[in-house]
Design a protein around this motif. Structure first.
Motif, PDB file in Angstrom:
ATOM      1  N   UNK A   1      19.711   2.640   5.277  1.00 52.07           N
ATOM      2  CA  UNK A   1      19.452   2.663   3.642  1.00 52.07           C
ATOM      3  C   UNK A   1      17.993   2.384   3.362  1.00 52.07           C
ATOM      4  N   UNK A   2      17.030   2.561   4.546  1.00 57.35           N
ATOM      5  CA  UNK A   2      15.712   2.224   4.508  1.00 57.35           C
ATOM      6  C   UNK A   2      14.738   3.620   4.534  1.00 57.35           C
ATOM      7  N   UNK A   3      14.168   4.200   3.446  1.00 60.50           N
ATOM      8  CA  UNK A   3      13.581   5.362   3.783  1.00 60.50           C
ATOM      9  C   UNK A   3      12.213   5.245   4.631  1.00 60.50           C
ATOM     10  N   UNK A   4      11.782   6.212   5.173  1.00 61.99           N
ATOM     11  CA  UNK A   4      10.466   6.388   6.092  1.00 61.99           C
ATOM     12  C   UNK A   4       9.193   5.272   5.426  1.00 61.99           C
ATOM     13  N   UNK A   5       9.116   5.251   4.148  1.00 63.20           N
ATOM     14  CA  UNK A   5       8.053   4.447   3.661  1.00 63.20           C
ATOM     15  C   UNK A   5       8.483   2.961   3.509  1.00 63.20           C
ATOM     16  N   UNK A   6       9.610   2.607   3.807  1.00 65.29           N
ATOM     17  CA  UNK A   6       9.888   1.261   3.629  1.00 65.29           C
ATOM     18  C   UNK A   6      10.622   0.964   2.329  1.00 65.29           C
ATOM     19  N   UNK A   7      10.683   2.064   1.545  1.00 64.45           N
ATOM     20  CA  UNK A   7      11.456   1.710   0.141  1.00 64.45           C
ATOM     21  C   UNK A   7      12.832   1.931   0.413  1.00 64.45           C
ATOM     22  N   UNK A   8      13.845   1.711  -0.650  1.00 61.19           N
ATOM     23  CA  UNK A   8      15.168   1.590  -0.503  1.00 61.19           C
ATOM     24  C   UNK A   8      15.442   3.120  -0.498  1.00 61.19           C
ATOM     25  N   UNK A   9      16.242   3.558   0.531  1.00 64.50           N
ATOM     26  CA  UNK A   9      16.715   5.247   0.329  1.00 64.50           C
ATOM     27  C   UNK A   9      17.812   5.017  -0.735  1.00 64.50           C
ATOM     28  N   UNK A  10      17.356   5.624  -2.028  1.00 62.42           N
ATOM     29  CA  UNK A  10      18.417   5.404  -2.908  1.00 62.42           C
ATOM     30  C   UNK A  10      19.696   6.332  -2.867  1.00 62.42           C
ATOM     31  N   UNK A  11      19.530   7.436  -2.738  1.00 61.04           N
ATOM     32  CA  UNK A  11      20.690   8.424  -2.342  1.00 61.04           C
ATOM     33  C   UNK A  11      21.768   7.991  -1.331  1.00 61.04           C
TER      34      UNK A  11
END
Ligand code: ADP
Length: 209
Positions: free
Chosen positions: A63-73
């Motif tokens: 659930x974590x995107x490559x940039x460290x943000x929440x992977x919202x989808x």
């Protein structure tokens, strides 16, 4: 901080697409401090956001995107399919949003604070923290049309979101002030300008000025 130093807080809410953001922008332009719980939620789940370590620990790296943000989808899919996951996410985020919004309200350097909370009517905790409640309102068909134009969602999807929110009647029943936003942006702004004058006076009275 003493109780007397607490700023005057006006809760601002309304259904999706009613015009909360447009109303908050006008209050801000007039000099109110705006504390927005949606914005805080985004900041907590941005790259390096304070909620990200707990979210990763609870749900894994998926659930974590490559940039460290929440992977919202990914998080949305998980939370939609699994009520327990949604509750766990809320258990992480809600106390952090509550604390941070409380801190921002206390620190605000303005005559009064607009505390913008999309689900304020649905939430007991926020209602306890406000001095007055301002509800932005428009007919549901207008809400649907505005959200469709803004987001690319279809009418069915917008109606599904609205069905999970308090009803229009429930919001209006607890409002101290209603902003009718069925008309033009100019009409919305004129109504906000008038409310601002009243809130300045109420805030001054609350301070004993
Ligand atoms: P909310 O924050 O309640 O979801 P917004 O303030 O984002 O609603 O408004 C929803 C959409 O409708 C936005 O694209 C906004 O620009 C537009 N909008 C808001 N008020 C009006 C209005 N009075 N007339 C036309 N469009 C409006």
């Amino acid at each position: 901080m003493s109780a007397g130093a607490r700023p005057y807080v006006v809760g601002l809410t309304g259904g999706i697409g009613s015009g909360k953001s447009a109303a908050a922008d006008r209050f801000a332009a007039l000099g109110a401090a705006v504390v927005d719980t949606d914005q805080i939620a985004h900041q907590l789940t941005a790259p390096g956001g304070a909620a990200m370590p707990a979210i990763e620990a609870a749900f894994g790296a998926g659930v974590v995107a490559a940039d460290g943000a929440l992977n919202r989808p990914a998080m949305r899919t998980l939370a939609f399919e699994d009520t327990a996951a949604r509750k766990r996410l809320e258990a992480i985020l809600h106390p952090m949003i509550r604390d941070e919004s409380e801190r921002r309200c206390r620190c605000a350097a303005a005559p009064y604070v607009i505390l913008a909370v999309p689900l304020l009517v649905e939430s007991g905790t926020y209602r306890e923290r406000i001095d007055r409640l301002c509800v932005v309102d428009c007919p549901e068909a207008v809400q649907v049309a505005r959200v469709m134009a803004r987001s690319g969602l279809d009418a069915h999807q917008v109606r599904a979101i609205m069905a999970a929110q308090a009803t229009r009647e429930a919001r209006l029943a607890v409002a101290d002030d209603v902003v009718d936003n069925a008309g033009t942006v100019a009409a919305l702004q004129a109504r906000i300008d008038a409310l601002h004058v009243g809130y300045l006076a109420r805030a001054a009275r609350a301070k004993g000025l």
